[in-house]
Design a protein around this motif. Structure first.
Motif, PDB file in Angstrom:
ATOM      1  N   ALA A   1     -10.502  -2.065  36.197  1.00  0.00           N
ATOM      2  CA  ALA A   1     -12.145  -3.066  36.355  1.00  0.00           C
ATOM      3  C   ALA A   1     -11.845  -3.258  37.174  1.00  0.00           C
ATOM      4  CB  ALA A   1     -11.469  -3.892  35.022  1.00  0.00           C
ATOM      5  N   ILE A   2     -10.941  -4.331  38.342  1.00  0.00           N
ATOM      6  CA  ILE A   2     -11.545  -4.905  39.157  1.00  0.00           C
ATOM      7  C   ILE A   2     -11.841  -4.150  40.388  1.00  0.00           C
ATOM      8  CG2 ILE A   2      -9.844  -6.973  38.778  1.00  0.00           C
ATOM      9  CD1 ILE A   2      -8.468  -5.927  41.010  1.00  0.00           C
ATOM     10  N   GLY A   3     -10.722  -2.901  40.254  1.00  0.00           N
ATOM     11  CA  GLY A   3     -11.909  -1.610  41.554  1.00  0.00           C
ATOM     12  C   GLY A   3     -13.403  -1.237  41.021  1.00  0.00           C
ATOM     13  N   LEU A   4     -13.577  -0.764  40.020  1.00  0.00           N
ATOM     14  CA  LEU A   4     -14.942  -0.954  39.531  1.00  0.00           C
ATOM     15  C   LEU A   4     -16.213  -2.171  40.144  1.00  0.00           C
ATOM     16  CD1 LEU A   4     -14.349   0.794  36.064  1.00  0.00           C
ATOM     17  CD2 LEU A   4     -14.962   1.759  38.583  1.00  0.00           C
ATOM     18  N   ALA A   5     -15.714  -3.362  39.442  1.00  0.00           N
ATOM     19  CA  ALA A   5     -16.179  -4.912  39.448  1.00  0.00           C
ATOM     20  C   ALA A   5     -16.450  -5.310  41.406  1.00  0.00           C
ATOM     21  CB  ALA A   5     -15.026  -5.708  39.330  1.00  0.00           C
ATOM     22  N   MET A   6     -15.706  -4.769  41.732  1.00  0.00           N
ATOM     23  CA  MET A   6     -15.496  -4.703  43.138  1.00  0.00           C
ATOM     24  C   MET A   6     -16.540  -3.380  44.151  1.00  0.00           C
ATOM     25  SD  MET A   6     -14.347  -7.803  44.293  1.00  0.00           S
ATOM     26  CE  MET A   6     -13.369  -8.767  43.987  1.00  0.00           C
ATOM     27  N   GLY A   7     -17.401  -2.191  43.471  1.00  0.00           N
ATOM     28  CA  GLY A   7     -17.399  -1.559  43.904  1.00  0.00           C
ATOM     29  C   GLY A   7     -17.304  -0.422  44.597  1.00  0.00           C
ATOM     30  N   LYS A   8     -16.103  -0.219  43.540  1.00  0.00           N
ATOM     31  CA  LYS A   8     -15.511   0.688  43.993  1.00  0.00           C
ATOM     32  C   LYS A   8     -15.361   2.215  42.764  1.00  0.00           C
ATOM     33  CE  LYS A   8     -14.660  -1.585  47.686  1.00  0.00           C
ATOM     34  NZ  LYS A   8     -15.282  -0.710  49.012  1.00  0.00           N
ATOM     35  N   PRO A   9     -14.838   3.056  43.021  1.00  0.00           N
ATOM     36  CA  PRO A   9     -14.535   4.122  41.999  1.00  0.00           C
ATOM     37  C   PRO A   9     -13.489   3.961  42.196  1.00  0.00           C
ATOM     38  CG  PRO A   9     -15.856   5.605  44.430  1.00  0.00           C
ATOM     39  CD  PRO A   9     -15.310   4.058  43.971  1.00  0.00           C
ATOM     40  N   ALA A  10     -13.071   4.660  40.828  1.00  0.00           N
ATOM     41  CA  ALA A  10     -11.332   4.596  40.109  1.00  0.00           C
ATOM     42  C   ALA A  10     -10.480   5.617  39.104  1.00  0.00           C
ATOM     43  CB  ALA A  10     -11.132   3.172  39.470  1.00  0.00           C
ATOM     44  N   ARG A  11      -9.873   6.052  39.293  1.00  0.00           N
ATOM     45  CA  ARG A  11      -9.262   6.725  38.373  1.00  0.00           C
ATOM     46  C   ARG A  11      -8.277   6.088  37.292  1.00  0.00           C
ATOM     47  NH1 ARG A  11      -8.019  13.093  41.430  1.00  0.00           N
ATOM     48  NH2 ARG A  11      -7.281  12.934  38.934  1.00  0.00           N
ATOM     49  N   PHE A  12      -8.539   6.160  35.919  1.00  0.00           N
ATOM     50  CA  PHE A  12      -7.720   5.733  34.748  1.00  0.00           C
ATOM     51  C   PHE A  12      -6.730   6.688  34.595  1.00  0.00           C
ATOM     52  CE2 PHE A  12      -6.500   3.770  31.094  1.00  0.00           C
ATOM     53  CZ  PHE A  12      -5.738   2.546  31.138  1.00  0.00           C
TER      54      PHE A  12
END
Length: 336
Positions: free
Chosen positions: A279-290
């Protein structure tokens, strides 16, 4: 007006992100009022199970007083065990409380009814969920309800970060349900979050993860992949198990939850089985794999992040965060 923002009930440092975000959000919205950090239930924070030990604890939540108390997180299921005494005291002295960025998922119909009736009897001034399941469960019982969002998605808007550079670019790996996977990229492919191959290793010697993690230091671990460092953020805070905390290169752990935001802001992307790490990755503009399945992942569904694809891959969507940020502020101002 004096406002207390609950900020102590951390089962891991990820709880600090949505609670600090709420604190700074309220300071933005109400600069003319007194905004403080308040205590949450000590039982929730320290998972106290024995009655004698719980009786020995000074549960400050039951004594701190404000005009408005702000509670957050996946706490609805524990209202009766953790919050009801404080809520009754708040209402009895004519003060108010709100639930913002709260969750109550995977509840039975009887649990929903019992909790809902309590909320009817001791109504919050405002109720904002962080996933749609929670909103659907409790909006029939609370008049001032809003299908809200997890405030962890707002850390990029509410909290200043201080990015940095390591000697090489890096990505974040954060796992707590299994041992860290082995990462690789095919020689014919360019390094990217999409092309990163993940080879899971859930346990060692056939032992469950809760035991395997204590042997993890004995394995050979990667320091980098294709000239990109791996930084391991550790969200469970303790000093007892440093053989777990520092079992792998570039392990990062801190009692300052906001520093994790600096690490995330400085990274290329995030790979994790932790909801709030992504969530904080996406909030910081970073792609994420959950890489996990849990009802708590409803925070992604609420903002239309599709983590259910084959790779568990999600891309930042600043437009929808901007939109939901504005809507949440409007709702808070409407009822508070």
């Amino acid at each position: 007006m004096k406002i207390l923002i609950e900020n102590s009930t951390w089962n891991n440092v990820g709880d600090g992100w949505y609670q600090y975000s709420l604190y700074y959000l309220f300071k933005q919205i109400y600069p003319q009022h007194d905004i403080y950090l308040g205590e949450g239930p000590i039982k929730r924070a320290f998972r106290i199970k024995k009655e004698k030990l719980l009786n020995n604890a000074l549960d400050l939540i039951n004594y701190q007083e404000a005009d408005l108390h702000v509670f957050s997180g996946p706490m609805i299921k524990s209202i009766f065990s953790d919050y009801q005494t404080a809520i009754k005291k708040i209402k009895a002295r004519g003060a108010n409380y709100v639930f913002i960025s709260v969750s109550g998922t995977a509840l039975s119909k009887s649990e929903i009814t019992e909790i809902g009736e309590f909320l009817e009897k001791y109504p919050p001034l405002f109720f904002s969920s962080r996933d749609e399941e929670t909103y659907n469960n409790f909006s029939p019982y609370v008049k001032n309800s809003y299908n809200g969002m997890c405030s962890a998605f707002l850390v990029g808007k509410t909290i200043k970060t201080h990015p940095f550079k390591l000697e090489k670019p890096f990505f974040i790996s954060s796992f707590y349900m299994e041992l860290e996977p082995f990462f690789s990229v095919k020689k014919s492919e360019v390094f990217s979050i999409e092309n990163l191959e993940i080879h899971h290793k859930k346990k060692m010697y056939g032992l469950p993860f809760k035991y395997s993690r204590h042997l993890n230091f004995s394995r050979t671990h990667q320091k980098e992949v294709d000239n990109h460092l791996i930084v391991r953020t550790i969200q469970n805070l303790n000093t007892r198990f440093n053989h777990v905390n520092f079992a792998v290169p570039n392990s990062f752990i801190s009692f300052n939850p906001l520093t994790y935001l600096d690490v995330t802001m400085s990274s290329e992307f995030v790979i994790s089985d932790r909801v709030h790490a992504c969530a904080i990755g996406l909030a910081m503009g970073k792609p994420a794999r959950f890489l996990f399945h849990t009802p708590r992942a409803g925070i992604f569904d609420r903002l239309k992040f599709n983590y259910k694809n084959e790779l568990g891959l999600m891309y930042p969507n600043p437009e929808i965060i901007d939109e939901e940020y504005g809507k949440l502020i409007d709702q808070i101002k409407k009822y508070i």
